[in-house]
Design a protein around this motif. Structure first.
Motif, PDB file in Angstrom:
ATOM      1  N   ALA A   3      35.487  -1.827 -49.514  1.00 15.70           N
ATOM      2  CA  ALA A   3      36.161  -0.671 -50.088  1.00 15.70           C
ATOM      3  C   ALA A   3      37.530  -1.082 -50.625  1.00 15.70           C
ATOM      4  CB  ALA A   3      36.323   0.389 -49.002  1.00 15.70           C
ATOM      5  N   ASP A   4      38.170  -0.138 -51.290  1.00 15.58           N
ATOM      6  CA  ASP A   4      39.536  -0.363 -51.756  1.00 15.58           C
ATOM      7  C   ASP A   4      40.428  -0.608 -50.540  1.00 15.58           C
ATOM      8  OD1 ASP A   4      41.957   1.856 -53.317  1.00 15.58           O
ATOM      9  OD2 ASP A   4      42.029  -0.245 -52.756  1.00 15.58           O
ATOM     10  N   SER A   6      43.662  -0.994 -50.455  1.00 13.96           N
ATOM     11  CA  SER A   6      45.076  -0.770 -50.695  1.00 13.96           C
ATOM     12  C   SER A   6      45.762  -0.150 -49.484  1.00 13.96           C
ATOM     13  CB  SER A   6      45.267   0.146 -51.897  1.00 13.96           C
ATOM     14  OG  SER A   6      44.634   1.383 -51.652  1.00 13.96           O
ATOM     15  N   PHE A   7      44.975   0.505 -48.622  1.00 13.49           N
ATOM     16  CA  PHE A   7      45.575   1.154 -47.452  1.00 13.49           C
ATOM     17  C   PHE A   7      46.168   0.138 -46.498  1.00 13.49           C
ATOM     18  CE2 PHE A   7      44.681   3.166 -43.157  1.00 13.49           C
ATOM     19  CZ  PHE A   7      45.857   3.868 -43.146  1.00 13.49           C
ATOM     20  N   VAL A  76      49.646  -4.139 -41.946  1.00  8.78           N
ATOM     21  CA  VAL A  76      48.466  -3.681 -41.214  1.00  8.78           C
ATOM     22  C   VAL A  76      48.836  -2.703 -40.097  1.00  8.78           C
ATOM     23  CG1 VAL A  76      46.552  -4.418 -39.744  1.00  8.78           C
ATOM     24  CG2 VAL A  76      47.116  -5.715 -41.803  1.00  8.78           C
ATOM     25  N   MET A 209      47.167  -2.411 -26.466  1.00 12.14           N
ATOM     26  CA  MET A 209      45.896  -2.417 -27.188  1.00 12.14           C
ATOM     27  C   MET A 209      45.018  -3.594 -26.808  1.00 12.14           C
ATOM     28  SD  MET A 209      46.779  -1.109 -30.968  1.00 12.14           S
ATOM     29  CE  MET A 209      46.625   0.636 -31.308  1.00 12.14           C
ATOM     30  N   PHE A 339      41.218 -14.287 -35.738  1.00 16.49           N
ATOM     31  CA  PHE A 339      40.851 -12.968 -36.254  1.00 16.49           C
ATOM     32  C   PHE A 339      40.969 -12.911 -37.780  1.00 16.49           C
ATOM     33  CE2 PHE A 339      41.920  -8.576 -37.496  1.00 16.49           C
ATOM     34  CZ  PHE A 339      40.677  -8.020 -37.241  1.00 16.49           C
ATOM     35  N   TRP A 342      38.021 -14.526 -39.349  1.00 13.51           N
ATOM     36  CA  TRP A 342      36.830 -13.676 -39.311  1.00 13.51           C
ATOM     37  C   TRP A 342      36.935 -12.562 -40.356  1.00 13.51           C
ATOM     38  CZ3 TRP A 342      35.746  -8.557 -38.678  1.00 13.51           C
ATOM     39  CH2 TRP A 342      34.401  -8.232 -38.466  1.00 13.51           C
ATOM     40  N   LYS A 346      34.530 -12.069 -43.589  1.00 13.85           N
ATOM     41  CA  LYS A 346      33.689 -10.865 -43.659  1.00 13.85           C
ATOM     42  C   LYS A 346      33.897 -10.169 -45.005  1.00 13.85           C
ATOM     43  CE  LYS A 346      30.908  -7.886 -41.670  1.00 13.85           C
ATOM     44  NZ  LYS A 346      29.515  -8.255 -41.472  1.00 13.85           N
TER      45      LYS A 346
ATOM     46  N   GLU B  67      39.849   7.505 -52.464  1.00 14.76           N
ATOM     47  CA  GLU B  67      39.652   6.047 -52.514  1.00 14.76           C
ATOM     48  C   GLU B  67      40.646   5.316 -51.607  1.00 14.76           C
ATOM     49  OE1 GLU B  67      37.287   4.264 -54.284  1.00 14.76           O
ATOM     50  OE2 GLU B  67      36.405   6.246 -54.602  1.00 14.76           O
ATOM     51  N   GLY B  68      41.373   6.033 -50.787  1.00 19.53           N
ATOM     52  CA  GLY B  68      42.439   5.404 -50.012  1.00 19.53           C
ATOM     53  C   GLY B  68      42.070   5.137 -48.564  1.00 19.53           C
ATOM     54  N   PRO B  69      42.903   5.660 -47.657  1.00 16.02           N
ATOM     55  CA  PRO B  69      42.762   5.343 -46.237  1.00 16.02           C
ATOM     56  C   PRO B  69      41.372   5.614 -45.670  1.00 16.02           C
ATOM     57  CG  PRO B  69      44.692   6.726 -46.601  1.00 16.02           C
ATOM     58  CD  PRO B  69      44.013   6.581 -47.919  1.00 16.02           C
ATOM     59  N   LYS B  71      38.458   5.623 -47.043  1.00 19.17           N
ATOM     60  CA  LYS B  71      37.415   4.691 -47.475  1.00 19.17           C
ATOM     61  C   LYS B  71      37.554   3.365 -46.714  1.00 19.17           C
ATOM     62  CE  LYS B  71      34.956   3.381 -51.631  1.00 19.17           C
ATOM     63  NZ  LYS B  71      34.965   3.340 -53.084  1.00 19.17           N
ATOM     64  N   VAL B  72      38.796   2.927 -46.535  1.00 21.45           N
ATOM     65  CA  VAL B  72      39.030   1.686 -45.784  1.00 21.45           C
ATOM     66  C   VAL B  72      38.568   1.849 -44.335  1.00 21.45           C
ATOM     67  CG1 VAL B  72      40.764   0.025 -45.018  1.00 21.45           C
ATOM     68  CG2 VAL B  72      41.000   1.113 -47.239  1.00 21.45           C
ATOM     69  N   MET B  73      38.895   3.004 -43.754  1.00 20.84           N
ATOM     70  CA  MET B  73      38.513   3.229 -42.356  1.00 20.84           C
ATOM     71  C   MET B  73      36.988   3.259 -42.203  1.00 20.84           C
ATOM     72  SD  MET B  73      41.324   3.356 -40.560  1.00 20.84           S
ATOM     73  CE  MET B  73      41.813   2.038 -41.633  1.00 20.84           C
ATOM     74  N   TYR B  75      34.864   1.719 -44.098  1.00 20.67           N
ATOM     75  CA  TYR B  75      34.406   0.332 -44.266  1.00 20.67           C
ATOM     76  C   TYR B  75      34.562  -0.432 -42.946  1.00 20.67           C
ATOM     77  CZ  TYR B  75      34.624  -4.552 -45.777  1.00 20.67           C
ATOM     78  OH  TYR B  75      34.440  -5.901 -45.887  1.00 20.67           O
ATOM     79  N   GLU B  76      35.685  -0.201 -42.278  1.00 23.83           N
ATOM     80  CA  GLU B  76      35.883  -0.888 -40.993  1.00 23.83           C
ATOM     81  C   GLU B  76      34.927  -0.358 -39.922  1.00 23.83           C
ATOM     82  OE1 GLU B  76      40.503  -2.343 -41.640  1.00 23.83           O
ATOM     83  OE2 GLU B  76      40.092  -0.979 -39.993  1.00 23.83           O
ATOM     84  N   GLN B  79      31.963  -2.459 -40.216  1.00 22.93           N
ATOM     85  CA  GLN B  79      32.180  -3.788 -39.622  1.00 22.93           C
ATOM     86  C   GLN B  79      32.051  -3.729 -38.102  1.00 22.93           C
ATOM     87  OE1 GLN B  79      36.110  -4.867 -41.119  1.00 22.93           O
ATOM     88  NE2 GLN B  79      35.172  -6.155 -42.687  1.00 22.93           N
ATOM     89  N   LEU B 109      39.408  -6.154 -33.903  1.00 21.84           N
ATOM     90  CA  LEU B 109      39.175  -5.328 -35.094  1.00 21.84           C
ATOM     91  C   LEU B 109      39.401  -3.849 -34.764  1.00 21.84           C
ATOM     92  CD1 LEU B 109      38.168  -5.098 -38.034  1.00 21.84           C
ATOM     93  CD2 LEU B 109      35.855  -4.927 -37.136  1.00 21.84           C
ATOM     94  N   MET B 110      38.846  -3.429 -33.617  1.00 18.03           N
ATOM     95  CA  MET B 110      38.933  -2.028 -33.204  1.00 18.03           C
ATOM     96  C   MET B 110      40.391  -1.622 -32.977  1.00 18.03           C
ATOM     97  SD  MET B 110      36.718  -0.441 -30.070  1.00 18.03           S
ATOM     98  CE  MET B 110      37.494  -1.242 -28.675  1.00 18.03           C
ATOM     99  N   GLN B 112      43.244  -3.060 -34.185  1.00 11.46           N
ATOM    100  CA  GLN B 112      44.076  -2.991 -35.385  1.00 11.46           C
ATOM    101  C   GLN B 112      43.661  -1.777 -36.239  1.00 11.46           C
ATOM    102  OE1 GLN B 112      43.460  -4.281 -38.945  1.00 11.46           O
ATOM    103  NE2 GLN B 112      41.298  -3.964 -38.504  1.00 11.46           N
ATOM    104  N   ASN B 114      42.535   1.073 -34.885  1.00 15.74           N
ATOM    105  CA  ASN B 114      43.132   2.220 -34.182  1.00 15.74           C
ATOM    106  C   ASN B 114      44.629   2.337 -34.468  1.00 15.74           C
ATOM    107  OD1 ASN B 114      40.612   2.530 -33.135  1.00 15.74           O
ATOM    108  ND2 ASN B 114      41.144   2.015 -31.019  1.00 15.74           N
ATOM    109  N   LYS B 116      46.215   1.484 -37.170  1.00 20.03           N
ATOM    110  CA  LYS B 116      46.419   2.073 -38.501  1.00 20.03           C
ATOM    111  C   LYS B 116      46.164   3.586 -38.462  1.00 20.03           C
ATOM    112  CE  LYS B 116      43.803  -1.109 -40.537  1.00 20.03           C
ATOM    113  NZ  LYS B 116      43.100  -1.949 -41.509  1.00 20.03           N
ATOM    114  N   LEU B 121      47.321   7.253 -40.407  1.00 18.63           N
ATOM    115  CA  LEU B 121      46.361   8.247 -40.916  1.00 18.63           C
ATOM    116  C   LEU B 121      46.418   9.573 -40.150  1.00 18.63           C
ATOM    117  CD1 LEU B 121      44.131   8.997 -42.867  1.00 18.63           C
ATOM    118  CD2 LEU B 121      42.477   7.939 -41.324  1.00 18.63           C
TER     119      LEU B 121
END
Lengths: 433, 149
Positions: A3-4, A6-7, A76, A209, A339, A342, A346, B67-69, B71-73, B75-76, B79, B109-110, B112, B114, B116, B121
């Motif tokens: 996806a985009d 940019s976020f 990030v 975390m 990380f 990976w 991906k 198309e912003g946050p 969509k990225v979330m 996508y993750e 993953q 991954l989870m 990073q 969370n 964001k 968001l």
């Protein structure tokens, strides 16, 4: 197709990695310097050799790794957009590296142009980096103690580099300034401002975390950056603005705050739900212990009691301070690099790609042994401040431990490249390593 | 209840479920570990469903940011689903090394992800949306039911 993105605005992998891959070799250089000069180097904190050794570790290793981490962490985790990150990294990375080398060369050899050139390079690169970092941190929609602490860290970096440049200017032009006072303030902003606020800011987010601890006390976390900044300003008042009493209150407040942060983190880690004891956990806990010991020793050195002006103890406090941040960085690199490998693989490979998991990027056994070597190297260095005959063994141990770290990180990048090259060209539309 | 607080609490709940499954499987308690992993999987899917079916569409409609946050979330989320699937396969095959590596990767991954959501968001959602209306629907879906969705 991802996806985009940019976020999250994550930079290309080469941006943080160029800093991470450079950092360990400054540690190797520090070890070589100790091997060359031996115990004479540790005669006092003011010898040219000690100044060079310290700056190889703080300006070489620490600044490189911390700058690289900020390029990744700020977009990030703090939602900040670092303006033209790749271009800025291309300027800042070599400038910090060459600047650190020139500064240390200038300390060691009577070459008149080294120190001014180093100061100019570091101040210019520092100003560029702080401007870009500050803009990102002041325009992010994110709120909370981590963002506040990072803003404070950026400001403290500017003050530290500014005071460093001022010290060089004063020394090279023969000014009669109160150099010892300036150095004390420079060191406080470097360790107590830039390094401590960055570590604390990242910890507030990362420790609960990744280690699944209870959160840091919210009110204390919100106040921490402001109290640190206030303490540093009080301490800076010793430069002719405030009488000695309030200035000393500032440094004791700073040490108490640092000790509270280290002790709180240790207490939270003792209550972590995730019981995995890996290289990262070991190094982070040892870092907190070292920081606590450094804060206590620094406080005692400031009392003026009999024996508190001992050069060896001042050096020991310096070793504990440096070890605190070196250990934390060493441990964090072993999370960040696998990380990012990976994550970028991906993204390059798309939804069907199966990159090797994090534990296959750098062998766990090699990481475990390297961090134990790093702990042993700094234990030897600490002992060498009391028994200078151990300086050369400590130097050899630093060469091995930092060289091993560098080799592990290069191995991680080699794994990344091997799998990246196996990804079909059609799916490889993003990124470069 | 604010959206940020509600979703943060459920992140904590998922973290606890993850830790329980990982602890059991790393110790070779395969039967208990597989059951805990299945429970974690259900919790995680409920969380993703609450976001993808309720929260993200509401956010996109209110802000116009399609198309912003979000969509990225999303996508993750995919993953994370891949990694969870790898963890379940490794648990079924009693492959401790493969499980540990997939679990480590999912955790980072989870978390990073969370970070964001919690720092950026969710506060944006609280500003743009009516939490009082949305929170009960989210709670229902987080609890594993789609009756009110």
């Amino acid at each position: 197709m991802p996806a985009d993105l940019s976020f999250d605005q994550a930079p290309p992998i080469g941006v943080p990695f160029r800093f991470f891959l450079t950092a360990p070799w400054f540690g190797v250089a520090a070890g070589c310097l100790l091997l060359w000069q031996g115990g004479d180097l540790l005669a006092s904190r003011w010898t040219p050799g000690t100044l060079a050794l310290t700056h190889l570790l703080v300006l070489g290793f620490m600044l490189q790794a911390m700058t690289g981490a900020l390029f990744q962490f700020v977009p990030v985790a703090a939602g900040g957009n670092l303006w033209r990150a790749a271009t800025v990294a291309t300027i800042v990375h070599p400038a910090f590296a060459v600047g650190a080398l020139l500064l240390c060369t200038g300390f060691l050899f009577p070459w008149p142009h080294c120190l001014p050139a180093a100061a100019a390079l570091l101040a210019t690169a520092g100003a560029i980096f702080v401007a870009v970092l500050g803009r990102a941190l002041f325009t992010t929609p994110a709120v909370g103690p981590t963002v506040t602490a990072l803003r404070g860290a950026a400001f403290a970096l500017a003050v530290t580099l500014g005071l460093g440049a001022l010290l060089v200017a004063g020394l090279t032009t023969g000014q009669a300034w109160p150099f010892a006072d300036l150095v004390h303030v420079h060191v406080a902003w470097g360790f107590g401002g830039w390094a401590l606020l960055l570590l604390a800011g990242v910890s507030i987010t990362v420790v609960p975390m990744f280690q699944m601890t209870p959160p840091f006390p919210r009110r204390a976390a919100n106040m921490f950056p402001w109290l640190v900044a206030g303490s540093l300003l009080l301490w800076s008042g010793r430069l002719g603005v405030l009488p000695a009493g309030p200035a000393h209150a500032g440094i004791y407040a700073l040490l108490a705050l640092a000790a509270a942060y280290f002790a709180t983190t240790l207490r939270l880690q003792a209550r972590r739900r995730r019981k995995i004891d890996d290289a990262n956990v070991l190094m982070f806990r040892t870092a907190m212990g070292s920081g606590l010991a450094a804060a206590v020793l620094c406080a005692w050195l400031g009392t003026g009691l009999a024996g508190s002006d001992d050069d060896r103890l001042q050096l020991a406090a310096g070793v504990l301070l440096v070890a605190t941040f070196v250990f934390a960085i060493n441990g964090m690199l072993y999370k960040i690099v696998p990380f990012l490998n990976w994550l970028h693989l991906k993204r390059l490979g798309g939804p069907r790609a199966l990159p090797p998991n994090m534990n296959r990027m750098i062998p766990a056994e090699s990481m475990d042994r390297q961090v134990r070597m790093q702990l042993a190297a700094f234990a030897l260095l600490l002992a060498a401040t009391l028994w200078p005959g151990l300086a050369r063994p400590a130097g050899a141990a630093l060469v091995v431990s930092f060289g091993w770290l560098g080799r592990n990180l290069i191995g991680g990048v080699a794994t990344y490249r091997r799998f990246r090259n196996a990804i079909p060209a059609a799916s490889s539309t993003r990124d470069a390593g | 209840m604010a959206i940020a607080e509600l979703m943060h609490d459920h992140h904590q709940h998922c973290d606890a479920a993850f830790a329980e499954a990982e602890d059991a499987l790393r110790q070779g308690r395969w039967t208990a570990g597989r059951a805990a992993l299945a429970a974690f999987s259900r919790d995680m899917e409920s969380h993703f469903a609450a976001e993808e079916d309720i929260l993200f569409p509401a956010f996109e409609e209110a802000t116009g940011m399609v198309e912003g946050p979000t969509k990225v979330m999303s996508y993750e989320h995919d993953q994370m689903r891949d990694l969870l699937s790898q963890m379940m396969s490794a648990a079924d095959a009693a492959d401790a090394d493969e499980f540990a590596g997939a679990a480590e990767t999912l955790l980072v991954l989870m978390q990073q992800h969370n970070a964001k959501e919690e720092h950026i968001l969710y506060p944006m959602c609280d500003s743009a949306l009516d939490a009082e209306t949305l929170a009960p629907r989210l709670q229902q879906r987080l609890a594993g039911s789609d009756a009110l969705a």
